[in-house]
Design a protein around this motif. Structure first.
Motif, mmCIF file in Angstrom:
data_model
loop_
_atom_site.group_PDB
_atom_site.id
_atom_site.type_symbol
_atom_site.label_atom_id
_atom_site.label_comp_id
_atom_site.label_asym_id
_atom_site.label_seq_id
_atom_site.Cartn_x
_atom_site.Cartn_y
_atom_site.Cartn_z
ATOM 1 N N PHE A 234 21.571 -8.314 -16.713
ATOM 2 C CA PHE A 234 21.246 -7.447 -15.577
ATOM 3 C C PHE A 234 19.768 -7.567 -15.228
ATOM 4 O O PHE A 234 18.930 -7.876 -16.081
ATOM 5 N N SER A 235 19.452 -7.312 -13.962
ATOM 6 C CA SER A 235 18.047 -7.216 -13.544
ATOM 7 C C SER A 235 17.951 -6.254 -12.373
ATOM 8 O O SER A 235 18.944 -5.941 -11.713
ATOM 9 N N TYR A 236 16.721 -5.772 -12.120
ATOM 10 C CA TYR A 236 16.460 -4.865 -11.005
ATOM 11 C C TYR A 236 15.690 -5.600 -9.915
ATOM 12 O O TYR A 236 15.016 -6.601 -10.169
ATOM 13 N N GLN A 237 15.798 -5.083 -8.705
ATOM 14 C CA GLN A 237 14.949 -5.581 -7.629
ATOM 15 C C GLN A 237 13.507 -5.214 -7.956
ATOM 16 O O GLN A 237 13.199 -4.061 -8.254
ATOM 17 N N LYS A 238 12.611 -6.195 -7.918
ATOM 18 C CA LYS A 238 11.236 -5.978 -8.351
ATOM 19 C C LYS A 238 10.441 -5.149 -7.339
ATOM 20 O O LYS A 238 10.556 -5.358 -6.126
ATOM 21 N N SER A 239 9.613 -4.256 -7.865
ATOM 22 C CA SER A 239 8.785 -3.425 -6.979
ATOM 23 C C SER A 239 7.762 -4.259 -6.217
ATOM 24 O O SER A 239 7.325 -3.869 -5.129
ATOM 25 N N CYS A 240 7.392 -5.433 -6.778
ATOM 26 C CA CYS A 240 6.405 -6.273 -6.093
ATOM 27 C C CYS A 240 6.961 -6.898 -4.819
ATOM 28 O O CYS A 240 6.213 -7.495 -4.042
ATOM 29 N N THR A 241 8.269 -6.757 -4.599
ATOM 30 C CA THR A 241 8.873 -7.279 -3.365
ATOM 31 C C THR A 241 8.979 -6.205 -2.285
ATOM 32 O O THR A 241 9.484 -6.469 -1.197
ATOM 33 N N ASP A 242 8.520 -4.975 -2.589
ATOM 34 C CA ASP A 242 8.490 -3.933 -1.555
ATOM 35 C C ASP A 242 7.528 -4.349 -0.445
ATOM 36 O O ASP A 242 6.585 -5.113 -0.673
ATOM 37 N N THR A 243 7.765 -3.846 0.744
ATOM 38 C CA THR A 243 6.923 -4.217 1.890
ATOM 39 C C THR A 243 6.290 -2.966 2.499
ATOM 40 O O THR A 243 6.853 -1.871 2.457
ATOM 41 N N ILE A 244 5.110 -3.157 3.086
ATOM 42 C CA ILE A 244 4.388 -2.040 3.671
ATOM 43 C C ILE A 244 5.005 -1.655 5.021
ATOM 44 O O ILE A 244 5.511 -2.507 5.757
ATOM 45 N N ALA A 245 4.981 -0.361 5.310
ATOM 46 C CA ALA A 245 5.437 0.143 6.603
ATOM 47 C C ALA A 245 4.234 0.427 7.487
ATOM 48 O O ALA A 245 3.130 0.695 6.996
ATOM 49 N N VAL A 246 4.454 0.368 8.794
ATOM 50 C CA VAL A 246 3.370 0.626 9.748
ATOM 51 C C VAL A 246 3.811 1.680 10.757
ATOM 52 O O VAL A 246 5.003 1.961 10.910
ATOM 53 N N ASP A 247 2.815 2.228 11.467
ATOM 54 C CA ASP A 247 3.148 3.183 12.522
ATOM 55 C C ASP A 247 3.418 2.423 13.822
ATOM 56 O O ASP A 247 3.451 1.199 13.846
ATOM 57 N N SER A 248 3.591 3.158 14.901
ATOM 58 C CA SER A 248 3.934 2.525 16.178
ATOM 59 C C SER A 248 2.820 1.648 16.721
ATOM 60 O O SER A 248 3.042 0.827 17.609
ATOM 61 N N ASP A 249 1.589 1.808 16.182
ATOM 62 C CA ASP A 249 0.456 0.968 16.602
ATOM 63 C C ASP A 249 0.178 -0.157 15.606
ATOM 64 O O ASP A 249 -0.867 -0.820 15.688
ATOM 65 N N ASN A 250 1.119 -0.343 14.672
ATOM 66 C CA ASN A 250 1.014 -1.408 13.658
ATOM 67 C C ASN A 250 -0.123 -1.195 12.659
ATOM 68 O O ASN A 250 -0.588 -2.141 12.032
ATOM 69 N N PHE A 251 -0.574 0.059 12.513
ATOM 70 C CA PHE A 251 -1.522 0.380 11.446
ATOM 71 C C PHE A 251 -0.725 0.798 10.214
ATOM 72 O O PHE A 251 0.369 1.376 10.340
ATOM 73 N N PRO A 252 -1.254 0.545 9.017
ATOM 74 C CA PRO A 252 -0.533 0.947 7.803
ATOM 75 C C PRO A 252 -0.181 2.428 7.844
ATOM 76 O O PRO A 252 -1.037 3.275 8.127
ATOM 77 N N PHE A 253 1.082 2.727 7.594
ATOM 78 C CA PHE A 253 1.541 4.117 7.609
ATOM 79 C C PHE A 253 1.148 4.785 6.298
ATOM 80 O O PHE A 253 1.353 4.242 5.212
ATOM 81 N N ARG A 254 0.565 5.972 6.422
ATOM 82 C CA ARG A 254 0.143 6.699 5.229
ATOM 83 C C ARG A 254 0.918 8.011 5.102
ATOM 84 O O ARG A 254 1.214 8.675 6.089
ATOM 85 N N GLU A 255 1.243 8.319 3.830
ATOM 86 C CA GLU A 255 1.897 9.598 3.546
ATOM 87 C C GLU A 255 0.903 10.740 3.814
ATOM 88 O O GLU A 255 -0.289 10.511 4.064
ATOM 89 N N ARG A 256 1.375 11.955 3.713
ATOM 90 C CA ARG A 256 0.529 13.112 4.024
ATOM 91 C C ARG A 256 -0.668 13.223 3.089
ATOM 92 O O ARG A 256 -1.702 13.773 3.453
ATOM 93 N N LEU A 257 -0.530 12.691 1.871
ATOM 94 C CA LEU A 257 -1.648 12.726 0.923
ATOM 95 C C LEU A 257 -2.508 11.466 1.019
ATOM 96 O O LEU A 257 -3.415 11.266 0.213
ATOM 97 N N GLY A 258 -2.209 10.620 1.989
ATOM 98 C CA GLY A 258 -3.063 9.468 2.236
ATOM 99 C C GLY A 258 -2.624 8.167 1.604
ATOM 100 O O GLY A 258 -3.233 7.123 1.848
ATOM 101 N N THR A 259 -1.572 8.187 0.780
ATOM 102 C CA THR A 259 -1.125 6.946 0.132
ATOM 103 C C THR A 259 -0.342 6.069 1.105
ATOM 104 O O THR A 259 0.302 6.567 2.031
ATOM 105 N N LEU A 260 -0.408 4.769 0.878
ATOM 106 C CA LEU A 260 0.355 3.824 1.691
ATOM 107 C C LEU A 260 1.848 3.978 1.412
ATOM 108 O O LEU A 260 2.246 4.317 0.296
ATOM 109 N N HIS A 261 2.648 3.696 2.423
ATOM 110 C CA HIS A 261 4.107 3.823 2.270
ATOM 111 C C HIS A 261 4.740 2.439 2.188
ATOM 112 O O HIS A 261 4.617 1.633 3.115
ATOM 113 N N PHE A 262 5.393 2.156 1.055
ATOM 114 C CA PHE A 262 6.105 0.890 0.864
ATOM 115 C C PHE A 262 7.598 1.154 0.796
ATOM 116 O O PHE A 262 8.036 2.205 0.337
#
Length: 511
Positions: A234-262
């Motif tokens: 067995f294996s898991y999908q690796k976290s290093c393959t997660d991708t960053i999300a962006v807002d409607s202006d293509n800037f990195p989307f940040r959670e309410r506490l300021g962290t990036l959203h993957f």
């Protein structure tokens, strides 16, 4: 980023992708038999079966099953009913069904055929454990309780479990999950002559204990019954393959506490898992494409044929590469070029004939020194999913690709017409050659079309975001492989996308 194991350079690369104007591939034409799709003549079948037997005796084959998907989509209409209580009133339910409301019709159909599902007895037991009687619930129209015990953790939790752990089939004296059916099916084409069946499952993080428990419970029985030794991993999908999300202006989307959203990168992320296997010839098949025992023989024959076709092709390719390396000549380069063009359908530049001898040799060598995949394709029956096409890149080069509808610009009338002209469908039934002519594993990450991504619109905390999906495992992730499409019969394709697919003959016990 550090916690996920994702580099800043990788994130910046992903951010640049969002700014592209178009992500659509350019279809040249649909693949058909004789033009991209090959058929195996009956008089050649035994030859390929012999190649399969020879490779199987050396234990070269294994199986890779993406099994991390949840069953929520499979029970989508029942989940909708569960969350709309007014539909669970008997009179309201029948009235909505008479009006043609889809989820109401689905639920009545589900109730009518409930006893035919392999999980029926488990549902009865879960209800009885808490003092409920299934027959009484149905008579009294207490549908909410029934659904609660079917879909949630109060009972079977089928709305949220991995699809692999669901009871798919009933036999005399036993029932089997999709996970078990993949093991039993694999014996017919993995253990021939070597006594071992190697199967690898990608599973959801946090579910390993469930899979391991199921496996330990059934392993002794299946090994004795099938006369084989199973090697299951067995294996898991690796976290290093997660991708960053962006807002409607293509800037990195940040959670309410300021962290990036993957977000998870889709099934293309499983290329990392496939790449980590020390495999030689690996079958890849979706978790939900399994059948009852009485249908397995034909499935196994075509698995052997695809595997034999791959082994035969790989032998020619590797022999050619060794000869080109050890004793290169003009004649050998021309012979290899002819094989690449005519048998592997590799596209050559129009100016190829005017090139120098060494440039020709290097081009042909590079085109042959790649992973190889043989993909079974079935006649198009309207199932949603990918299809085989000739695709044109920015330089005008053509290649054989599996393309999903989401990759095509259907607003372009010409592209839409080509998409609609498709005669075949990709059932995710393929076998892959993972080692080069020296016997070393390829680094599969070097053969990905990084531009073959998908962008989707999502929401997070009430805000719109754009999500990036990596090139699909059998789409862009294998774009630069040697690709061979082989027509296989429709009987080899029996997916379970909704719970109602389990009512098809291929998934029902015979009487």
């Amino acid at each position: 980023m550090d916690a996920l194991g994702i580099s800043e350079a990788r994130v910046r690369e992903q951010l640049e992708i969002f700014s592209r104007a178009s992500f659509a591939v350019r279809l040249k034409r649909a693949c058909r038999v004789g033009d991209g799709v090959q058929s195996i003549p009956v008089d050649e079948e035994e030859r390929y079966l012999q190649f399969h037997r020879a490779a199987a005796r050396e234990a070269r084959f294994s199986k890779f099953v993406p099994a991390s998907g949840a069953a929520s989509r499979m029970f989508q209409s029942l989940l909708q009913i569960y969350h709309v209580p007014q539909f669970l009133d008997r009179s309201e339910l029948h009235q909505r069904a008479s009006q043609g409301v889809a989820i109401a019709c689905d639920f009545l159909r589900f109730l009518e055929h409930l006893h035919k599902f392999a999980f029926f007895e488990d549902l009865e037991s879960a209800l009885r454990r808490d003092g409920h009687w299934l027959g009484g619930l149905l008579e009294d129209g207490q549908y909410l309780t029934l659904l609660e015990y079917l879909l949630t953790s109060r009972g079977l939790n089928y709305g949220f479990l991995p699809k692999a752990l669901l009871k798919f089939h009933r036999y005399a004296g036993e029932t089997r999950t999709a996970f078990e059916e993949h093991l039993i099916e694999a014996v017919d084409y993995l253990s021939e002559g070597n006594g071992c069946s190697m199967v690898h499952f990608t599973i959801p993080s946090g579910q390993r204990e469930r899979f391991a428990e199921l496996w330990s419970n059934v392993c002794p029985t299946y090994e004795e019954r099938c006369g084989t030794r199973f090697s299951v991993s067995f294996s898991y999908q690796k976290s290093c393959t997660d991708t960053i999300a962006v807002d409607s202006d293509n800037f990195p989307f940040r959670e309410r506490l300021g962290t990036l959203h993957f977000r998870p990168g889709g099934h293309g992320a499983l290329l990392e898992n496939l790449n980590d296997l020390d495999g030689d010839l690996i079958y890849v098949k979706n978790i939900d494409n399994v059948v009852q025992d009485r249908y397995k023989a034909e499935v196994a024959v075509w698995k052997r044929l695809l595997g034999g076709y791959l082994a035969a092709t790989q032998e020619i390719v590797h022999r050619t590469l060794r000869m080109m390396e050890e004793r290169p000549s003009v004649g050998l380069t021309e012979e290899a070029a002819s094989f690449a063009r005519e048998k592997l359908l590799i596209h050559f530049p129009q100016t190829f004939d005017s090139w120098s001898v060494e440039r020709k040799r290097q081009f042909v060598f590079d085109k042959l020194d790649r992973p190889i995949r043989v993909c079974g394709v079935v006649r198009n029956s309207g199932e949603p999913g990918g299809a085989p096409f000739w695709v044109e890149d920015e330089d005008g080069d053509l290649s054989l690709q599996i393309v999903e509808q989401a990759q095509v610009d259907l607003n372009d009338p010409d592209q839409r017409a080509i998409w609609m002209s498709s005669t075949h469908f990709n059932p995710v039934d393929l076998v892959c050659a993972m080692k080069d002519y020296r016997g070393k594993p390829f680094d599969l990450r070097e053969y990905v079309d990084r531009s073959a991504v998908l962008i989707s619109k999502k929401s997070r905390d009430g805000r719109d975001i754009r999500a990036l999906e990596l090139p699909g495992l059998w789409n862009g992730s294998m774009a630069d492989w040697i690709t061979i499409f082989v027509e296989v019969p429709m009987s080899t394709f029996n997916p379970v996308k909704t719970v109602f697919d389990l009512l098809r003959p291929e998934h029902q016990e015979s009487f």
